[in-house]
Design a protein around this motif. Structure first.
Motif, PDB file in Angstrom:
ATOM      1  N   LYS A 149      -1.883  -3.087   4.029  1.00 39.87           N
ATOM      2  CA  LYS A 149      -1.613  -4.331   3.322  1.00 39.87           C
ATOM      3  C   LYS A 149      -0.297  -4.302   2.543  1.00 39.87           C
ATOM      4  N   TRP A 150       0.370  -5.427   2.508  1.00 42.05           N
ATOM      5  CA  TRP A 150       1.585  -5.601   1.720  1.00 42.05           C
ATOM      6  C   TRP A 150       1.865  -7.093   1.645  1.00 42.05           C
ATOM      7  N   THR A 151       2.734  -7.496   0.757  1.00 41.11           N
ATOM      8  CA  THR A 151       3.244  -8.860   0.747  1.00 41.11           C
ATOM      9  C   THR A 151       4.507  -8.936  -0.091  1.00 41.11           C
ATOM     10  N   GLU A 206      -2.561 -10.816  -5.604  1.00 41.98           N
ATOM     11  CA  GLU A 206      -3.650 -10.570  -6.551  1.00 41.98           C
ATOM     12  C   GLU A 206      -4.947 -10.199  -5.826  1.00 41.98           C
ATOM     13  N   SER A 207      -5.139 -10.770  -4.622  1.00 39.22           N
ATOM     14  CA  SER A 207      -6.371 -10.504  -3.878  1.00 39.22           C
ATOM     15  C   SER A 207      -6.409  -9.114  -3.274  1.00 39.22           C
ATOM     16  N   ILE A 208      -5.243  -8.505  -3.029  1.00 40.80           N
ATOM     17  CA  ILE A 208      -5.216  -7.162  -2.428  1.00 40.80           C
ATOM     18  C   ILE A 208      -4.884  -6.075  -3.449  1.00 40.80           C
ATOM     19  N   ALA A 209      -4.817  -6.449  -4.704  1.00 41.26           N
ATOM     20  CA  ALA A 209      -4.353  -5.511  -5.735  1.00 41.26           C
ATOM     21  C   ALA A 209      -5.285  -4.325  -5.925  1.00 41.26           C
ATOM     22  N   GLY A 210      -6.540  -4.433  -5.483  1.00 40.44           N
ATOM     23  CA  GLY A 210      -7.479  -3.341  -5.709  1.00 40.44           C
ATOM     24  C   GLY A 210      -7.640  -2.400  -4.536  1.00 40.44           C
ATOM     25  N   ILE A 211      -6.836  -2.559  -3.506  1.00 39.71           N
ATOM     26  CA  ILE A 211      -6.974  -1.701  -2.330  1.00 39.71           C
ATOM     27  C   ILE A 211      -6.506  -0.291  -2.656  1.00 39.71           C
ATOM     28  N   ALA A 212      -7.295   0.717  -2.276  1.00 38.92           N
ATOM     29  CA  ALA A 212      -6.939   2.115  -2.538  1.00 38.92           C
ATOM     30  C   ALA A 212      -5.664   2.458  -1.808  1.00 38.92           C
ATOM     31  N   CYS A 213      -4.824   3.267  -2.444  1.00 43.99           N
ATOM     32  CA  CYS A 213      -3.524   3.579  -1.835  1.00 43.99           C
ATOM     33  C   CYS A 213      -3.061   4.978  -2.199  1.00 43.99           C
ATOM     34  N   ASP A 239       0.852  -1.175   0.000  1.00 47.03           N
ATOM     35  CA  ASP A 239       0.000   0.000   0.000  1.00 47.03           C
ATOM     36  C   ASP A 239       0.896   1.235   0.000  1.00 47.03           C
ATOM     37  N   ARG A 240       0.631   2.168  -0.886  1.00 50.87           N
ATOM     38  CA  ARG A 240       1.479   3.349  -1.003  1.00 50.87           C
ATOM     39  C   ARG A 240       1.562   4.144   0.302  1.00 50.87           C
ATOM     40  N   ALA A 241       0.547   4.038   1.148  1.00 52.17           N
ATOM     41  CA  ALA A 241       0.571   4.748   2.420  1.00 52.17           C
ATOM     42  C   ALA A 241       1.745   4.300   3.289  1.00 52.17           C
ATOM     43  N   ILE A 242       2.205   3.069   3.113  1.00 54.69           N
ATOM     44  CA  ILE A 242       3.376   2.599   3.847  1.00 54.69           C
ATOM     45  C   ILE A 242       4.598   3.421   3.460  1.00 54.69           C
ATOM     46  N   LEU A 243       4.754   3.664   2.165  1.00 52.49           N
ATOM     47  CA  LEU A 243       5.868   4.474   1.690  1.00 52.49           C
ATOM     48  C   LEU A 243       5.715   5.922   2.140  1.00 52.49           C
ATOM     49  N   ASP A 244       4.506   6.441   2.105  1.00 50.65           N
ATOM     50  CA  ASP A 244       4.259   7.802   2.593  1.00 50.65           C
ATOM     51  C   ASP A 244       4.766   7.959   4.022  1.00 50.65           C
ATOM     52  N   ASP A 245       4.386   7.016   4.880  1.00 49.70           N
ATOM     53  CA  ASP A 245       4.770   7.096   6.290  1.00 49.70           C
ATOM     54  C   ASP A 245       6.279   7.005   6.467  1.00 49.70           C
ATOM     55  N   LEU A 246       6.913   6.128   5.702  1.00 41.17           N
ATOM     56  CA  LEU A 246       8.357   5.957   5.824  1.00 41.17           C
ATOM     57  C   LEU A 246       9.094   7.236   5.436  1.00 41.17           C
ATOM     58  N   LEU A 247       8.666   7.857   4.349  1.00 42.32           N
ATOM     59  CA  LEU A 247       9.381   9.025   3.842  1.00 42.32           C
ATOM     60  C   LEU A 247       9.109  10.300   4.644  1.00 42.32           C
TER      61      LEU A 247
END
Length: 270
Positions: free
Chosen positions: A243-245, A257-264, A138-146
């Motif tokens: 979410k991540w994997t 593939e199951s989490i690919a549609g989560i908004a990020c 989830d892109r939010a993970i990268l947002d938080d890290l940066l």
């Protein structure tokens, strides 16, 4: 032991610019993906970074995120089927107006990620964000890290851990233990393969990588963060259920593939 680069930072679709960006990107994509290769034909796909998830490859997802943070040069450490990655970078360079530096870990079959990162960092001196090439996140993970203005790693603090998890034990804001051998009951969480090294720590990170590779070419780069933590030069961000994997095997791929549609966030959707 330091594996040599046969590409010497080959550029795909270079962009001319007078601006200097403080944030660089490195994607580690040299490995062969043997476990996943038992179930799908990676000879046809290429390295795991080229896995298509909901119509876009893992590589494109990461590139898109990096560009959104102002990164205009991305280093990719290649090895297995390197030519396929190079071809993909030509197209991505045109699409995202980004420059790629491809460097090759020629010893990818007999080394590990410490060696690949050692190669990838060779020409970098400023802040750099580092991705394992087989991670969907989830892109939010990268947002938080940066948002953290120092060297930092992303840690999953909610996922059930197993013996295969690359576990982290954090105590008093320091990493006390790290690795697959850390007992599950003592672990704080799992390092997810996304991290940032601040420019002021690059020299020390390179020194630590040299020591890791000299001691064992099959070492993971992850261990440099424990050493940086001991000197007080490391922070961390928790995923807090985002979410991540990593994609090591077919079950991981199906979950991705199951989490690919989560908004990020700004990227829109996975």
């Amino acid at each position: 032991m330091a594996a040599k680069s046969s590409y010497n930072r080959t550029e795909c679709n270079p962009r001319q610019t007078g601006s200097v960006f403080r944030l660089n990107g490195i994607i580690l994509a040299a490995g062969r993906g043997q476990r996943l290769g038992r179930d799908i034909d990676l000879e046809k796909i290429g390295p795991k970074c080229l896995l298509p998830i909901d119509s876009r490859t893992l590589l494109e997802r990461t590139v898109s995120d990096l560009v959104s943070f102002g990164v205009d040069t991305i280093t990719i450490v290649v090895g297995y089927q390197a030519e396929r990655v190079q071809e993909a970078c030509v197209a991505l360079g045109r699409k995202y107006n980004v420059r790629f530096g491809l460097v090759r870990n020629d010893a990818y079959l007999s080394t590990n990620t410490a060696c690949s990162l050692q190669i990838g960092l060779s020409g970098i001196h400023d802040d750099v964000v580092i991705f394992n090439g087989d991670v969907l996140y989830d892109r939010a993970i990268l947002d938080d890290l940066l948002k953290i203005n120092r060297t930092a790693i992303a840690v999953d603090n909610t996922k059930p851990l197993t013996g295969e998890s690359f576990k982290v034990r954090i105590l008093n804001s320091r990493i006390e233990e790290m690795g697959k051998t850390v007992p599950v009951e003592r672990a704080t969480g799992e390092f997810i393969g996304i991290s940032k090294i601040a420019g002021r720590d690059i020299g020390e990170a390179k020194r630590l990588l040299n020591a890791l590779v000299s001691g064992d070419p099959n070492n993971y780069y992850d261990f440099i963060y424990q050493s940086l933590s001991e000197s007080g030069n490391l922070a961390y961000s928790f995923t807090n259920g985002l979410k991540w994997t990593e994609i090591d095997d077919i079950r991981d791929l199906r979950y991705a593939e199951s989490i690919a549609g989560i908004a990020c966030g700004a990227r829109g959707r996975f």
